[in-house]
Scaffold this active site. Structure first.
Site, PDB file in Angstrom:
ATOM      1  N   GLY A   1      43.252  42.166  44.195  1.00 49.38           N
ATOM      2  CA  GLY A   1      44.575  41.714  44.615  1.00 49.38           C
ATOM      3  C   GLY A   1      45.317  42.665  45.537  1.00 49.38           C
ATOM      4  O   GLY A   1      46.484  42.427  45.864  1.00 49.38           O
TER       5      GLY A   1
ATOM      6  N   SER B   1      40.056  44.397  47.296  1.00 49.51           N
ATOM      7  CA  SER B   1      39.704  43.782  46.019  1.00 49.51           C
ATOM      8  C   SER B   1      40.841  43.992  45.033  1.00 49.51           C
ATOM      9  O   SER B   1      41.803  44.710  45.331  1.00 49.51           O
ATOM     10  CB  SER B   1      38.383  44.314  45.484  1.00 49.51           C
ATOM     11  OG  SER B   1      38.250  45.676  45.735  1.00 49.51           O
TER      12      SER B   1
ATOM     13  N   GLU C   1      36.370  32.251  45.337  1.00 45.47           N
ATOM     14  CA  GLU C   1      35.560  33.324  45.913  1.00 45.47           C
ATOM     15  C   GLU C   1      34.385  33.617  45.000  1.00 45.47           C
ATOM     16  O   GLU C   1      34.265  33.035  43.926  1.00 45.47           O
ATOM     17  CB  GLU C   1      36.401  34.575  46.175  1.00 45.47           C
ATOM     18  CG  GLU C   1      37.058  35.131  44.955  1.00 45.47           C
ATOM     19  CD  GLU C   1      37.534  36.567  45.163  1.00 45.47           C
ATOM     20  OE1 GLU C   1      37.609  37.033  46.295  1.00 45.47           O
ATOM     21  OE2 GLU C   1      37.786  37.230  44.150  1.00 45.47           O
TER      22      GLU C   1
ATOM     23  N   ASP D   1      33.972  40.572  35.967  1.00 41.86           N
ATOM     24  CA  ASP D   1      34.739  41.180  34.857  1.00 41.86           C
ATOM     25  C   ASP D   1      35.102  40.157  33.767  1.00 41.86           C
ATOM     26  O   ASP D   1      35.009  40.449  32.583  1.00 41.86           O
ATOM     27  CB  ASP D   1      35.959  41.983  35.361  1.00 41.86           C
ATOM     28  CG  ASP D   1      36.867  41.250  36.309  1.00 41.86           C
ATOM     29  OD1 ASP D   1      36.649  40.042  36.545  1.00 41.86           O
ATOM     30  OD2 ASP D   1      37.820  41.882  36.819  1.00 41.86           O
ATOM     31  N   THR D   2      35.476  38.947  34.174  1.00 44.29           N
ATOM     32  CA  THR D   2      35.816  37.932  33.154  1.00 44.29           C
ATOM     33  C   THR D   2      34.590  37.578  32.305  1.00 44.29           C
ATOM     34  O   THR D   2      34.728  37.029  31.218  1.00 44.29           O
ATOM     35  CB  THR D   2      36.337  36.644  33.805  1.00 44.29           C
ATOM     36  OG1 THR D   2      35.324  36.147  34.685  1.00 44.29           O
ATOM     37  CG2 THR D   2      37.612  36.877  34.595  1.00 44.29           C
TER      38      THR D   2
ATOM     39  N   ARG E   1      41.975  49.769  34.329  1.00 44.30           N
ATOM     40  CA  ARG E   1      41.417  49.131  33.130  1.00 44.30           C
ATOM     41  C   ARG E   1      40.584  50.156  32.375  1.00 44.30           C
ATOM     42  O   ARG E   1      39.697  50.777  32.936  1.00 44.30           O
ATOM     43  CB  ARG E   1      40.567  47.940  33.547  1.00 44.30           C
ATOM     44  CG  ARG E   1      40.116  47.098  32.373  1.00 44.30           C
ATOM     45  CD  ARG E   1      39.634  45.736  32.818  1.00 44.30           C
ATOM     46  NE  ARG E   1      38.546  45.859  33.765  1.00 44.30           N
ATOM     47  CZ  ARG E   1      38.268  44.961  34.706  1.00 44.30           C
ATOM     48  NH1 ARG E   1      38.992  43.868  34.831  1.00 44.30           N
ATOM     49  NH2 ARG E   1      37.256  45.131  35.535  1.00 44.30           N
TER      50      ARG E   1
ATOM     51  N   GLU F   1      34.276  32.083  41.331  1.00 44.37           N
ATOM     52  CA  GLU F   1      35.639  31.831  40.847  1.00 44.37           C
ATOM     53  C   GLU F   1      36.098  30.468  41.350  1.00 44.37           C
ATOM     54  O   GLU F   1      36.060  30.193  42.551  1.00 44.37           O
ATOM     55  CB  GLU F   1      36.575  32.933  41.340  1.00 44.37           C
ATOM     56  CG  GLU F   1      36.163  34.304  40.833  1.00 44.37           C
ATOM     57  CD  GLU F   1      37.034  35.442  41.370  1.00 44.37           C
ATOM     58  OE1 GLU F   1      38.126  35.176  41.923  1.00 44.37           O
ATOM     59  OE2 GLU F   1      36.605  36.600  41.234  1.00 44.37           O
TER      60      GLU F   1
HETATM   61  N1  LIG Z   1      45.637  30.381  47.034  1.00 44.08           N
HETATM   62  C1  LIG Z   1      46.013  30.752  45.813  1.00 44.08           C
HETATM   63  N2  LIG Z   1      46.925  30.029  45.114  1.00 44.08           N
HETATM   64  C2  LIG Z   1      47.308  30.415  43.877  1.00 44.08           C
HETATM   65  N3  LIG Z   1      46.856  31.508  43.254  1.00 44.08           N
HETATM   66  C3  LIG Z   1      45.948  32.261  43.880  1.00 44.08           C
HETATM   67  C4  LIG Z   1      45.466  31.926  45.188  1.00 44.08           C
HETATM   68  N4  LIG Z   1      44.578  32.852  45.578  1.00 44.08           N
HETATM   69  C5  LIG Z   1      44.496  33.731  44.563  1.00 44.08           C
HETATM   70  N5  LIG Z   1      45.313  33.384  43.537  1.00 44.08           N
HETATM   71  C6  LIG Z   1      45.462  34.113  42.259  1.00 44.08           C
HETATM   72  O1  LIG Z   1      45.221  35.483  42.478  1.00 44.08           O
HETATM   73  C7  LIG Z   1      44.040  35.906  41.779  1.00 44.08           C
HETATM   74  C8  LIG Z   1      43.274  36.929  42.606  1.00 44.08           C
HETATM   75  O2  LIG Z   1      42.905  36.358  43.841  1.00 44.08           O
HETATM   76  P1  LIG Z   1      41.519  36.712  44.535  1.00 44.08           P
HETATM   77  O3  LIG Z   1      40.409  36.419  43.593  1.00 44.08           O
HETATM   78  O4  LIG Z   1      41.480  36.080  45.854  1.00 44.08           O
HETATM   79  O5  LIG Z   1      41.732  38.279  44.728  1.00 44.08           O
HETATM   80  P2  LIG Z   1      40.788  39.505  44.538  1.00 44.08           P
HETATM   81  O6  LIG Z   1      41.413  40.630  45.284  1.00 44.08           O
HETATM   82  O7  LIG Z   1      39.400  39.129  44.874  1.00 44.08           O
HETATM   83  O8  LIG Z   1      40.913  39.789  43.008  1.00 44.08           O
HETATM   84  P3  LIG Z   1      39.742  39.962  41.950  1.00 44.08           P
HETATM   85  O9  LIG Z   1      38.970  41.157  42.432  1.00 44.08           O
HETATM   86  O10 LIG Z   1      40.479  40.196  40.661  1.00 44.08           O
HETATM   87  O11 LIG Z   1      38.946  38.688  41.941  1.00 44.08           O
HETATM   88  C9  LIG Z   1      43.266  34.613  41.521  1.00 44.08           C
HETATM   89  O12 LIG Z   1      42.393  34.758  40.418  1.00 44.08           O
HETATM   90  C10 LIG Z   1      44.413  33.646  41.254  1.00 44.08           C
HETATM   91  O13 LIG Z   1      44.960  33.829  39.960  1.00 44.08           O
HETATM   92 MG   LIG Z   2      39.022  36.979  42.573  1.00 42.69          MG
END
Ligand SMILES: Nc1ncnc2c1ncn2[C@@H]1O[C@H](COP(=O)(O)OP(=O)(O)OP(=O)(O)O)[C@@H](O)[C@H]1O
Ligand SMILES: [Mg+2]
Length: 409
Positions: free
Chosen positions: A165, A163, A290, A297-298, A376, A277
């Protein structure tokens, strides 16, 4: 869950109780929303004095990935609803508890699907038929090379489970060596022992939305509703920085994003809120990205923009109480505050004498006992006559905040 008509007395025989698995800043707001309704709150996390523990009746400190620990606590507490607040939970324990009759919000299957990028992508794309970025799966370096070739460049490699990123790598151009390194990096930062990754087309983003959709009971019937889409921007980072509501994108775009959220909520089922999202790409595509089957959080912005925040909605919905669609009471925005301080304890959040002197500005300080770089620590909230005005206030006051360590006595 049945339609609820009564709430009992916390800590006594008639108590109505929730149990939070994960006690971060979102859990803290869920706990506060529950406390306001006279609900007993139990908070669980892997470290002591996590944010929600400060406002809970009781707390447990255990590893949430340990299924025996999770089951032992839930069976002892017998809550009316178990509320998973983070992804990293022993999900098989949740499935087992649900079998025993415990209520998991929104349900154990939804939690299991949403925590796994591969399962979630298959579900959203193949079962629900939602538009997504192009994707391939891989479970070794050679497959990753092939997957990147199929998707094209730039592409993004993400571990099956992680999670915020963690383990995401952008691959800019065809390079076998680079792809193999990216694959290994993703695996190294993956949660659990999986060797699988998803390779996604990297899209040029025009905007990102979170659509909060929720299912609740009204006169014994399940109804689905959604909050007006929240827009957010990450400035190229993986974590969210600013979010605002309402969005001024066209009604066509917003209704397509909302439609996706409703389909996800109904597909996953159960009761409660989830944050869907959605991407709007520069070439005009609206794509499911996803879902978090919990407050998002947003969505903290809803504490200043809506009649009922996402936390109020979640608590009511998971307990079988009705939740009519909340009206927007003011345009507003949120701005998350991260610290760069590595391993300090007992931090102070300073600059408040100027920040809070600005009309319409508020802050939520999470009360995390220690810091690490990228953690955060607080969120700034603002109302304004417009979203632009709220954002402008936040950007101005955010410069005044400092996170310091306690000076020696
Ligand atoms: N395929 C993609 N193309 C462009 N940007 C992307 C892509 N996938 C993700 N991102 C960017 O990276 C961010 C985080 O991606 P993602 O939601 O898949 O990760 P996460 O680990 O679940 O993060 P979070 O927990 O913050 O949601 C997205 O909100 C977007 O800004
Ligand atoms: Mg995400």
């Amino acid at each position: 869950m049945k339609q609820r008509d009564c709430i009992g007395t916390p800590l006594f025989e008639s108590s109505t109780k929730i149990l939070l698995l994960g006690s971060g800043e979102l859990g803290k707001e869920v706990a506060i929303a529950a406390q306001r309704l006279g609900i007993e709150v139990v908070a669980v996390d892997r470290y002591d004095w996590a944010p929600a523990m400060h406002v809970a009746h009781r707390r447990y400190v255990v590893d949430l990935m340990n299924p025996e620990a999770v089951k032992a606590i839930v069976r002892r507490e017998k809550p009316d609803a178990v509320i998973p607040e983070i992804e990293a939970i022993a999900v098989d324990a949740l499935l087992e508890l649900e079998e025993e009759g415990f209520v998991i919000a929104p349900n154990a299957r939804a939690v299991k699907i949403a925590m796994n990028r591969i399962e979630l992508r298959k579900y959203a794309s193949r079962e629900l038929g939602l538009p997504t970025t192009k994707y391939e799966f891989a479970e070794n370096p050679e497959e990753a090379v092939l997957a990147c070739e199929k998707i094209g460049y730039p592409c993004l490699i993400k571990p099956e489970m992680s999670s915020s990123g963690h383990g995401h790598v952008k691959v800019l151009e065809p390079s076998r060596q680079r792809v193999i390194e990216a694959y290994e990096y993703a695996i190294k930062h993956s949660r659990g022992k999986s060797r699988r990754v998803i390779v996604e087309e990297f899209v040029d983003l025009e905007a990102e939305f979170t659509v909060l959709a929720y299912r609740y009971l009204d006169e014994g019937e399940v109804r689905v509703e959604y909050c007006d889409p929240i827009e957010h921007w990450r400035y190229g980072q993986y974590h969210y920085i600013e979010s605002w509501q309402p969005s001024n994108r066209s009604s066509n775009i917003l209704s397509q994003a909302s439609e996706i959220a409703i389909r996800v909520a109904n597909g996953l089922g159960g009761l409660g809120i989830l944050g869907v999202e959605v991407f709007l790409t520069r070439d005009g595509r609206i794509l499911f990205s996803e879902v978090a089957p919990r407050p998002h959080d947003t969505g903290m912005v809803t504490m200043v923009t809506q009649e009922l925040s996402e936390f109020d909605i979640h608590v009511r919905a998971v307990l079988g109480l009705p939740v009519p669609k909340p009206r927007i009471i003011s345009p507003g925005a949120s701005l998350a505050i991260y610290t760069e301080r590595e391993n300090t304890w007992s931090p102070r959040i300073c600059g408040l004498s100027k920040i809070l002197a600005t009309q319409g500005v508020d802050i939520r300080i999470f009360g995390k006992p220690s810091t690490y770089s990228g953690r955060r620590m607080a969120v700034l909230l603002a109302r304004g006559n417009s979203v632009d005005e709220a954002l402008e206030k936040l950007r101005r006051v955010a410069k005044l905040i400092t996170i310091t360590i306690t000076p020696p006595r």
